[in-house]
Design a protein around this motif. Structure first.
Motif, PDB file in Angstrom:
ATOM      1  N   PRO A 119       3.276   1.663   4.548  1.00 53.34           N
ATOM      2  CA  PRO A 119       3.811   2.526   5.614  1.00 53.34           C
ATOM      3  C   PRO A 119       3.212   2.152   6.971  1.00 53.34           C
ATOM      4  O   PRO A 119       2.202   1.463   7.054  1.00 53.34           O
ATOM      5  CB  PRO A 119       3.357   3.928   5.192  1.00 53.34           C
ATOM      6  CG  PRO A 119       2.135   3.698   4.361  1.00 53.34           C
ATOM      7  CD  PRO A 119       2.343   2.380   3.677  1.00 53.34           C
ATOM      8  N   TRP A 120       3.860   2.636   8.023  1.00 48.72           N
ATOM      9  CA  TRP A 120       3.327   2.440   9.370  1.00 48.72           C
ATOM     10  C   TRP A 120       1.994   3.173   9.481  1.00 48.72           C
ATOM     11  O   TRP A 120       1.787   4.201   8.834  1.00 48.72           O
ATOM     12  CB  TRP A 120       4.281   3.007  10.415  1.00 48.72           C
ATOM     13  CG  TRP A 120       5.522   2.203  10.598  1.00 48.72           C
ATOM     14  CD1 TRP A 120       6.776   2.547  10.205  1.00 48.72           C
ATOM     15  CD2 TRP A 120       5.637   0.916  11.206  1.00 48.72           C
ATOM     16  NE1 TRP A 120       7.668   1.552  10.541  1.00 48.72           N
ATOM     17  CE2 TRP A 120       6.991   0.536  11.153  1.00 48.72           C
ATOM     18  CE3 TRP A 120       4.727   0.044  11.792  1.00 48.72           C
ATOM     19  CZ2 TRP A 120       7.456  -0.663  11.660  1.00 48.72           C
ATOM     20  CZ3 TRP A 120       5.193  -1.159  12.303  1.00 48.72           C
ATOM     21  CH2 TRP A 120       6.540  -1.496  12.231  1.00 48.72           C
ATOM     22  N   ILE A 164       0.863  -1.191   0.000  1.00 52.81           N
ATOM     23  CA  ILE A 164       0.000   0.000   0.000  1.00 52.81           C
ATOM     24  C   ILE A 164       0.889   1.227   0.000  1.00 52.81           C
ATOM     25  O   ILE A 164       1.842   1.317   0.764  1.00 52.81           O
ATOM     26  CB  ILE A 164      -0.925   0.019   1.241  1.00 52.81           C
ATOM     27  CG1 ILE A 164      -1.827  -1.217   1.253  1.00 52.81           C
ATOM     28  CG2 ILE A 164      -1.757   1.307   1.265  1.00 52.81           C
ATOM     29  CD1 ILE A 164      -2.622  -1.383   2.526  1.00 52.81           C
ATOM     30  N   THR A 165       0.561   2.155  -0.854  1.00 47.47           N
ATOM     31  CA  THR A 165       1.261   3.437  -0.884  1.00 47.47           C
ATOM     32  C   THR A 165       0.260   4.509  -0.502  1.00 47.47           C
ATOM     33  O   THR A 165      -0.801   4.609  -1.124  1.00 47.47           O
ATOM     34  CB  THR A 165       1.816   3.723  -2.298  1.00 47.47           C
ATOM     35  OG1 THR A 165       2.644   2.623  -2.678  1.00 47.47           O
ATOM     36  CG2 THR A 165       2.609   4.999  -2.326  1.00 47.47           C
ATOM     37  N   GLU A 178      -6.242   4.197   5.258  1.00 47.42           N
ATOM     38  CA  GLU A 178      -5.673   4.089   6.608  1.00 47.42           C
ATOM     39  C   GLU A 178      -6.137   2.809   7.296  1.00 47.42           C
ATOM     40  O   GLU A 178      -5.374   2.180   8.025  1.00 47.42           O
ATOM     41  CB  GLU A 178      -6.037   5.314   7.442  1.00 47.42           C
ATOM     42  CG  GLU A 178      -5.390   6.592   6.969  1.00 47.42           C
ATOM     43  CD  GLU A 178      -3.864   6.543   6.991  1.00 47.42           C
ATOM     44  OE1 GLU A 178      -3.280   5.924   7.906  1.00 47.42           O
ATOM     45  OE2 GLU A 178      -3.254   7.119   6.073  1.00 47.42           O
ATOM     46  N   GLU A 179      -7.377   2.421   7.056  1.00 44.81           N
ATOM     47  CA  GLU A 179      -7.891   1.177   7.633  1.00 44.81           C
ATOM     48  C   GLU A 179      -7.120  -0.023   7.078  1.00 44.81           C
ATOM     49  O   GLU A 179      -6.726  -0.924   7.821  1.00 44.81           O
ATOM     50  CB  GLU A 179      -9.377   1.041   7.318  1.00 44.81           C
ATOM     51  CG  GLU A 179     -10.003  -0.207   7.878  1.00 44.81           C
ATOM     52  CD  GLU A 179     -11.470  -0.343   7.537  1.00 44.81           C
ATOM     53  OE1 GLU A 179     -12.206  -0.929   8.351  1.00 44.81           O
ATOM     54  OE2 GLU A 179     -11.897   0.108   6.452  1.00 44.81           O
ATOM     55  N   ARG A 180      -6.887  -0.047   5.777  1.00 44.95           N
ATOM     56  CA  ARG A 180      -6.129  -1.144   5.156  1.00 44.95           C
ATOM     57  C   ARG A 180      -4.709  -1.208   5.720  1.00 44.95           C
ATOM     58  O   ARG A 180      -4.187  -2.292   5.978  1.00 44.95           O
ATOM     59  CB  ARG A 180      -6.084  -0.960   3.639  1.00 44.95           C
ATOM     60  CG  ARG A 180      -7.408  -1.214   2.967  1.00 44.95           C
ATOM     61  CD  ARG A 180      -7.371  -0.964   1.462  1.00 44.95           C
ATOM     62  NE  ARG A 180      -6.392  -1.811   0.819  1.00 44.95           N
ATOM     63  CZ  ARG A 180      -5.575  -1.414  -0.158  1.00 44.95           C
ATOM     64  NH1 ARG A 180      -5.615  -0.168  -0.602  1.00 44.95           N
ATOM     65  NH2 ARG A 180      -4.720  -2.246  -0.701  1.00 44.95           N
ATOM     66  N   ILE A 181      -4.088  -0.050   5.903  1.00 52.14           N
ATOM     67  CA  ILE A 181      -2.727  -0.004   6.462  1.00 52.14           C
ATOM     68  C   ILE A 181      -2.726  -0.579   7.875  1.00 52.14           C
ATOM     69  O   ILE A 181      -1.890  -1.425   8.217  1.00 52.14           O
ATOM     70  CB  ILE A 181      -2.184   1.441   6.438  1.00 52.14           C
ATOM     71  CG1 ILE A 181      -1.914   1.877   4.987  1.00 52.14           C
ATOM     72  CG2 ILE A 181      -0.938   1.581   7.308  1.00 52.14           C
ATOM     73  CD1 ILE A 181      -1.643   3.371   4.819  1.00 52.14           C
ATOM     74  N   TRP A 218      -0.803  -4.162   9.357  1.00 49.06           N
ATOM     75  CA  TRP A 218       0.165  -4.223  10.459  1.00 49.06           C
ATOM     76  C   TRP A 218      -0.362  -5.041  11.626  1.00 49.06           C
ATOM     77  O   TRP A 218       0.412  -5.654  12.363  1.00 49.06           O
ATOM     78  CB  TRP A 218       0.622  -2.826  10.864  1.00 49.06           C
ATOM     79  CG  TRP A 218       1.533  -2.273   9.810  1.00 49.06           C
ATOM     80  CD1 TRP A 218       1.276  -1.244   8.949  1.00 49.06           C
ATOM     81  CD2 TRP A 218       2.845  -2.752   9.469  1.00 49.06           C
ATOM     82  NE1 TRP A 218       2.339  -1.060   8.094  1.00 49.06           N
ATOM     83  CE2 TRP A 218       3.321  -1.970   8.390  1.00 49.06           C
ATOM     84  CE3 TRP A 218       3.650  -3.770   9.952  1.00 49.06           C
ATOM     85  CZ2 TRP A 218       4.566  -2.169   7.817  1.00 49.06           C
ATOM     86  CZ3 TRP A 218       4.896  -3.975   9.375  1.00 49.06           C
ATOM     87  CH2 TRP A 218       5.348  -3.184   8.329  1.00 49.06           C
ATOM     88  N   ARG A 219      -1.679  -5.117  11.800  1.00 48.35           N
ATOM     89  CA  ARG A 219      -2.233  -6.017  12.823  1.00 48.35           C
ATOM     90  C   ARG A 219      -1.970  -7.471  12.444  1.00 48.35           C
ATOM     91  O   ARG A 219      -1.621  -8.287  13.297  1.00 48.35           O
ATOM     92  CB  ARG A 219      -3.723  -5.764  13.005  1.00 48.35           C
ATOM     93  CG  ARG A 219      -4.012  -4.499  13.761  1.00 48.35           C
ATOM     94  CD  ARG A 219      -5.485  -4.320  14.047  1.00 48.35           C
ATOM     95  NE  ARG A 219      -5.697  -3.015  14.601  1.00 48.35           N
ATOM     96  CZ  ARG A 219      -6.289  -2.002  13.965  1.00 48.35           C
ATOM     97  NH1 ARG A 219      -6.754  -2.173  12.742  1.00 48.35           N
ATOM     98  NH2 ARG A 219      -6.430  -0.831  14.539  1.00 48.35           N
TER      99      ARG A 219
END
Length: 168
Positions: A156-157, A106-107, A117-120, A124-125
């Motif tokens: 990204p984080w 994701i970029t 932001e939800e996908r990011i 990470w979860r």
């Protein structure tokens, strides 16, 4: 929350497995109100709903919700001391789905895309769940990011919580 007010036949209505996984955790935390069999019933129902849906035909939003359900189920099984095979399956399913939906690449395109932001955050979860499970069971993580056979991660984080309120 608005999605929950849609008709159950609406594509915006949340995936039923996500509801069942949330209800499962609710029953777990409120054991004095739930019957002794409620958790097992909800667990079986959530797993059944995940097994009966053709995930490839799901919308991106439902795909994300299926991943969230897998995260909740894996975490529940881990916390409840379920067998390692069942927990391993749920963790692996979350990883496979996240990779299948390309969530490792994701970029961030904008400063105000809540779905992005939800996908990011979901990716990470999944990444952290995979690492925690690898440590707990002593096996290699599913998301191998080292070496020649490693997976490239460009996501990204997630933004800090205080920044999340600015995303709309």
């Amino acid at each position: 929350m608005a999605a929950c007010q849609q008709s159950r036949t609406s594509p915006e209505y949340p995936h039923p497995a996500l509801f069942d996984a949330m209800y499962l955790w609710g029953a777990h935390f409120s054991q004095q109100f739930a019957s002794p069999d409620a958790e097992q019933t909800l667990l079986a129902r959530a797993i059944g709903r995940l097994q009966t849906h053709d995930i490839a035909s799901q919308s991106l939003q439902h795909g994300l919700q299926i991943i969230q359900a897998e995260i909740l189920l894996a975490t529940y099984m881990f916390a409840a001391g379920a067998g390692s095979l069942e927990t391993d399956y749920r963790v692996s399913a979350a990883v496979r789905l996240a990779l299948g939906f390309g969530m490792h690449h994701i970029t961030r395109r904008s400063q105000a895309d809540i779905r992005e932001e939800e996908r990011i955050a979901i990716f990470w979860r999944v990444f952290c769940l995979d690492r925690m499970w690898a440590i707990a069971n002593g096996k290699p993580a599913n998301l191998n990011i080292n070496g020649s056979s490693g997976i490239s991660v460009t996501t990204p984080w997630p933004r800090p919580l205080e920044d999340a309120s600015e995303v709309s």
